[in-house]
Design a protein around this motif. Structure first.
Motif, PDB file in Angstrom:
ATOM      1  N   GLU A 142      30.323 -27.940 -26.513  1.00  8.69           N
ATOM      2  CA  GLU A 142      29.079 -28.591 -26.079  1.00  8.69           C
ATOM      3  C   GLU A 142      28.591 -28.051 -24.742  1.00  8.69           C
ATOM      4  OE1 GLU A 142      28.874 -32.811 -25.986  1.00  8.69           O
ATOM      5  OE2 GLU A 142      29.248 -33.021 -28.134  1.00  8.69           O
ATOM      6  N   ARG A 143      29.518 -27.634 -23.900  1.00 14.06           N
ATOM      7  CA  ARG A 143      29.139 -27.118 -22.575  1.00 14.06           C
ATOM      8  C   ARG A 143      28.779 -25.635 -22.624  1.00 14.06           C
ATOM      9  NH1 ARG A 143      32.054 -30.166 -17.962  1.00 14.06           N
ATOM     10  NH2 ARG A 143      32.304 -32.239 -18.848  1.00 14.06           N
ATOM     11  N   GLY A 144      28.809 -25.047 -23.815  1.00 16.27           N
ATOM     12  CA  GLY A 144      28.491 -23.630 -23.943  1.00 16.27           C
ATOM     13  C   GLY A 144      29.605 -22.721 -23.476  1.00 16.27           C
ATOM     14  N   LEU A 145      30.845 -23.251 -23.451  1.00 17.49           N
ATOM     15  CA  LEU A 145      32.006 -22.454 -23.022  1.00 17.49           C
ATOM     16  C   LEU A 145      32.815 -22.019 -24.248  1.00 17.49           C
ATOM     17  CD1 LEU A 145      33.127 -24.771 -20.078  1.00 17.49           C
ATOM     18  CD2 LEU A 145      31.746 -22.703 -19.924  1.00 17.49           C
ATOM     19  N   GLN A 146      33.643 -21.029 -24.053  1.00 14.84           N
ATOM     20  CA  GLN A 146      34.467 -20.513 -25.153  1.00 14.84           C
ATOM     21  C   GLN A 146      35.723 -21.366 -25.314  1.00 14.84           C
ATOM     22  OE1 GLN A 146      32.987 -17.892 -26.896  1.00 14.84           O
ATOM     23  NE2 GLN A 146      31.441 -18.525 -25.406  1.00 14.84           N
ATOM     24  N   VAL A 147      36.111 -21.596 -26.564  1.00 13.89           N
ATOM     25  CA  VAL A 147      37.323 -22.372 -26.838  1.00 13.89           C
ATOM     26  C   VAL A 147      38.521 -21.422 -26.711  1.00 13.89           C
ATOM     27  CG1 VAL A 147      38.516 -23.880 -28.473  1.00 13.89           C
ATOM     28  CG2 VAL A 147      36.023 -23.906 -28.356  1.00 13.89           C
ATOM     29  N   VAL A 148      38.976 -21.233 -25.484  1.00 14.01           N
ATOM     30  CA  VAL A 148      40.100 -20.334 -25.204  1.00 14.01           C
ATOM     31  C   VAL A 148      41.398 -21.150 -25.296  1.00 14.01           C
ATOM     32  CG1 VAL A 148      41.098 -18.738 -23.514  1.00 14.01           C
ATOM     33  CG2 VAL A 148      38.623 -19.030 -23.635  1.00 14.01           C
ATOM     34  N   PRO A 149      42.373 -20.702 -26.107  1.00 12.11           N
ATOM     35  CA  PRO A 149      43.619 -21.471 -26.249  1.00 12.11           C
ATOM     36  C   PRO A 149      44.300 -21.779 -24.918  1.00 12.11           C
ATOM     37  CG  PRO A 149      43.525 -19.727 -27.894  1.00 12.11           C
ATOM     38  CD  PRO A 149      42.348 -19.525 -27.004  1.00 12.11           C
ATOM     39  N   ALA A 150      44.229 -20.842 -23.956  1.00  9.30           N
ATOM     40  CA  ALA A 150      44.888 -21.049 -22.656  1.00  9.30           C
ATOM     41  C   ALA A 150      44.262 -22.231 -21.914  1.00  9.30           C
ATOM     42  CB  ALA A 150      44.786 -19.781 -21.809  1.00  9.30           C
ATOM     43  N   VAL A 151      42.936 -22.371 -21.978  1.00 15.73           N
ATOM     44  CA  VAL A 151      42.255 -23.473 -21.290  1.00 15.73           C
ATOM     45  C   VAL A 151      42.577 -24.804 -21.971  1.00 15.73           C
ATOM     46  CG1 VAL A 151      39.989 -24.435 -20.691  1.00 15.73           C
ATOM     47  CG2 VAL A 151      40.402 -21.990 -20.438  1.00 15.73           C
ATOM     48  N   VAL A 152      42.557 -24.814 -23.308  1.00 19.62           N
ATOM     49  CA  VAL A 152      42.890 -26.034 -24.059  1.00 19.62           C
ATOM     50  C   VAL A 152      44.321 -26.463 -23.727  1.00 19.62           C
ATOM     51  CG1 VAL A 152      43.175 -27.025 -26.372  1.00 19.62           C
ATOM     52  CG2 VAL A 152      41.293 -25.446 -25.924  1.00 19.62           C
TER      53      VAL A 152
END
Length: 353
Positions: A140-150
């Motif tokens: 929703e924020r226009g960011l990439q779903v990066v596994p490291a961030v999750v």
């Protein structure tokens, strides 16, 4: 010392605590039956981690770290009494220590654990709705779903379950602000969906270096002896007197230095009390917690480091690609089609130089 000075002082003997015995007794108290062998393994593991892992300012393997692992192990034991005891302890050690390790230390940490707990596999924990909410919030924020961030969002959530004071440590552009912002929004989203175990989150951000020390905690006027509240004292009094069940996160976003962080030690330990110069004590209830966003802890004392839970956000795990992908995704389609091949051709070569 000279004899005349020595006569004024009282000698005192000190000794290092027997960590193995402390671990054994605490495990027995938490309901473990194989405490003796588990205590030996855990003591050996902590000694090896102190000797073999790299020396970082935010690493701490003292009694407070051990106590938090044992408390977590006790909570797991009560929630699932049928689980094997070595698996419970191994999972607690991993969950409480892995978030603070830099990428280079993780292989060695995993090797040490597999040597001391051979043949023991820790089951993968499914975070289900929390992970889905984090991924939806990123999209929703226009960011990439990066596994490291999750994964860092989940580690921060786990760390907050066991400690009321936590620090997000790492260099700029690593994603520290994104981690806590997305986690807070995901928890509020789950509360709105009436998922059990989650509360709405209200973050309050303070930059402790933006104001002088006296304006942060408060000061006496030397002429009139009148007390003036500081920013942190006023905010903390307001949030601590709020009895609503919503979680309140006090965010200290700024460099840590000895001037202001040492005054937080009583808040970070089990007392949960902010003591002001005028003698006032502000008690911190369960729904209020502290979160520090810092680049490093090079000037923080070991007393401060040991009191807080650490989550290290490594910029190397994120890399440059998510920034570029989010930038391209915000463009018009025809411009994206034009720029994407140029980016793929130029940027990797440029960073490789």
């Amino acid at each position: 010392l000279p004899e005349n000075l020595k006569a004024l002082l009282r000698p005192m003997s000190m000794m290092a605590p027997d960590i193995s015995l402390i671990i054994e007794i605490m495990l027995y108290a938490e309901g473990f039956t194989t405490s003796k062998s588990l205590a030996k393994k855990m003591t050996t593991l902590y000694h090896l981690m102190m000797q073999q892992l790299s020396k970082q300012d935010h690493y701490d393997f003292g009694l407070r770290s051990v106590k938090s692992v044992l408390n977590q192990a006790g909570a797991l034991k009560r929630s699932d009494p049928e689980m094997a005891e070595d698996v419970i302890l191994l999972r607690s050690i991993r969950d409480m220590n892995a978030p603070k390790f830099i990428a280079q230390d993780m292989p060695l940490f995993n090797a040490l654990m597999s040597d001391l707990f051979p043949g023991t596999d820790v089951p993968t924990v499914d975070y289900g709705k929390l992970q889905e909410a984090i991924e939806e919030e990123l999209a929703e924020r226009g960011l990439q779903v990066v596994p490291a961030v999750v994964f860092k969002c989940i580690q921060t959530y786990e760390s907050k379950l066991t400690r009321h004071g936590n620090m997000l440590v790492g260099p700029s552009l690593g994603g520290k602000s994104t981690v806590w912002n997305v986690l807070a929004a995901a928890m509020s989203r789950l509360r709105k969906a009436e998922v059990e175990g989650f509360q709405a989150v209200r973050p309050i951000v303070i930059n402790p270096k933006a104001v002088p020390y006296a304006n942060l905690y408060g000061e006496y006027d030397l002429q009139t002896f009148e007390w003036t509240d500081g920013v942190l004292a006023k905010v903390m009094r307001d949030v601590c007197s709020d009895e609503r069940p919503d979680e309140k996160w006090l965010l200290m976003d700024g460099p840590v230095d000895t001037l202001w962080i040492e005054s937080m030690n009583t808040v970070l330990d089990d007392n949960k009390l902010l003591t002001l110069i005028n003698g006032e004590r502000i008690a911190m209830p369960a729904q209020v917690s502290l979160l520090f966003e810092v680049e490093d802890l090079s000037v923080a004392s070991p007393a401060t480091v040991s009191r807080a839970g650490m989550v290290y956000v490594d910029a190397s795990e994120l890399g440059w690609r998510p920034f570029v992908d989010s930038w391209l995704a915000a463009m018009l389609p025809e411009r994206r089609e034009l720029l994407a091949p140029l980016v793929e051709r130029a940027l990797p070569r440029g960073f490789a130089l």
